[in-house]
Scaffold this motif. Structure first.
Motif, short mmCIF file in Angstrom:
data_model
loop_
_atom_site.label_atom_id
_atom_site.label_comp_id
_atom_site.label_asym_id
_atom_site.label_seq_id
_atom_site.Cartn_x
_atom_site.Cartn_y
_atom_site.Cartn_z
N GLU A 1 -22.73 -7.28 8.14
CA GLU A 1 -23.36 -5.99 7.83
C GLU A 1 -23.93 -6.09 6.43
O GLU A 1 -23.31 -6.65 5.54
N ILE B 1 -30.65 -12.59 13.65
CA ILE B 1 -30.91 -11.37 12.87
C ILE B 1 -32.41 -11.23 12.63
O ILE B 1 -32.96 -10.12 12.70
N GLN C 1 -35.08 -8.14 13.69
CA GLN C 1 -36.02 -7.47 12.80
C GLN C 1 -37.45 -7.57 13.34
O GLN C 1 -38.23 -6.62 13.24
N PRO D 1 -36.51 -2.03 7.38
CA PRO D 1 -35.06 -1.87 7.54
C PRO D 1 -34.34 -1.87 6.20
O PRO D 1 -34.70 -2.61 5.29
N ALA E 1 -28.51 -3.29 8.24
CA ALA E 1 -28.39 -4.04 9.49
C ALA E 1 -26.92 -4.35 9.76
O ALA E 1 -26.21 -4.80 8.86
N THR F 1 -24.68 -6.44 12.62
CA THR F 1 -24.77 -7.36 13.75
C THR F 1 -23.40 -7.85 14.14
O THR F 1 -22.58 -8.21 13.28
N THR G 1 -27.48 -5.88 17.43
CA THR G 1 -27.78 -5.49 16.05
C THR G 1 -28.26 -4.04 16.02
O THR G 1 -29.03 -3.62 16.90
N LEU H 1 -30.30 -1.66 13.46
CA LEU H 1 -31.09 -1.58 12.25
C LEU H 1 -31.37 -0.12 11.92
O LEU H 1 -31.66 0.68 12.81
#
Length: 318
Positions: A111, A245, A249, A263, A266, A268, A311, A313
């Motif tokens: 995170e 990741i 995005q 973003p 995030a 994940t 994930t 965002l």
């Protein structure tokens, strides 16, 4: 224990040269400690223990990185904060907790949050001060087996990013058992389906795009170029976490075009290894938050009927 302070021996004075040289010079930490092949991809420059399992680290982000730069070239990419946090975890495990080089790390989750104002690129390289706190340490036979880490990244005293992650450290023999018959050197051919346009993926160069179309809305295939000098800095028998990741995005960018999605947070969770074949399917679902004027986008990756990662965002549309 204090390591990586890079003390150098006092130089011998040469005729006509200044009498004093710096006692401590800035350099990167050894690339092996952060599992990078290229020194250019090492973002940490030092580390010292503060108290117990709390550490102070230093780092630097270059002004013109070939990958970790926003599309307009004005800011460091948020993913660079994630990579810096990842490197901090590996460095501390090796240098402070005795995990031998050659052992493998499983990243269970990550995170991170960033302040866009503190990611702006200035006239000088971005010097960083990191505070890392390692918790939930689990030892097996005097060997670190698992730990959590919380990191704060400051830039000239201002909080630029923060984040956390959970790591498991395994021996080479254990890793081979985990991977089973997975071929360690197998990779997809260099020829691949046409990726998304860089503008759609929020990138500036075609080689940086890791997604290709599926013909369905809000769904893509992960199809990164394994020759990419940053995303695949060193050989691996699976798709690295940072690539997943980045795929999330890029999916968020493609989903929200023609608006620009920036973003700031995030989160994940990694469920399984992402194999090189077959391609991992990436799906995105938006959840606007009218109260805070932010947008949440949930991205999932699946392969062979199993969820690989998910994930969430959070960011802003402009």
């Amino acid at each position: 224990m204090t390591v990586l302070t890079h003390q150098t021996a006092a130089p011998t004075r040469a005729p006509g040269r200044p009498a004093d040289f710096p006692a401590q010079l800035t350099t990167t930490v050894p690339r092996e400690y952060v599992h990078r092949a290229s020194l250019a991809e090492v973002f940490l420059t030092g580390c010292r223990r503060r108290e117990g399992t709390q550490f102070a680290l230093t780092g630097q982000w270059p002004r013109a990185h070939t990958f970790f730069t926003s599309g307009d070239g004005l800011s460091h990419a948020p993913l660079q904060a994630a990579e810096t946090i990842r490197q901090a975890g590996l460095l501390l495990a090796h240098t402070q907790f005795g995990v031998p080089l050659g052992h493998h790390f499983l990243l269970h989750d990550m995170e991170y949050s960033t302040d866009p104002d503190q990611l702006l690129i200035g006239r000088q390289p971005t010097h960083l001060d990191l505070e890392a706190d390692c918790t939930d340490l689990v030892w097996k036979k005097n060997r670190l087996a698992r730990f959590a880490m919380h990191v704060r990244i400051r830039r000239q005293g201002h909080l630029a990013a923060s984040g956390s992650g959970h790591f498991t450290c395994v021996t080479p023999a254990t890793y081979r058992r985990l991977r089973g018959e997975t071929p360690t050197a197998h990779r997809p051919p260099h020829t691949r389906p046409a990726p998304l346009t860089p503008q759609l993926a929020g990138r500036t160069h075609p080689r940086d795009v890791v997604l290709t179309r599926t013909g369905r809305p809000a769904s893509w295939l992960l199809n990164a170029d394994t020759r990419h000098p940053v995303l695949f800095d060193h050989a691996a028998d699976h798709i690295p976490a940072m690539v997943l990741i980045e795929a999330a995005q890029q999916a968020a960018s493609a989903l929200t075009t023609p608006q620009t999605f920036t973003p700031t947070t995030a989160t994940t969770v990694f469920h399984r290894y992402a194999e090189h074949n077959p391609p991992c399917r990436i799906d995105a679902t938006p959840t606007p938050d009218t109260t805070n004027k932010t947008t949440r986008i949930t991205i999932t990756g699946s392969q062979n009927g199993h969820q690989i990662f998910h994930t969430q965002l959070t960011g802003h549309l402009t």
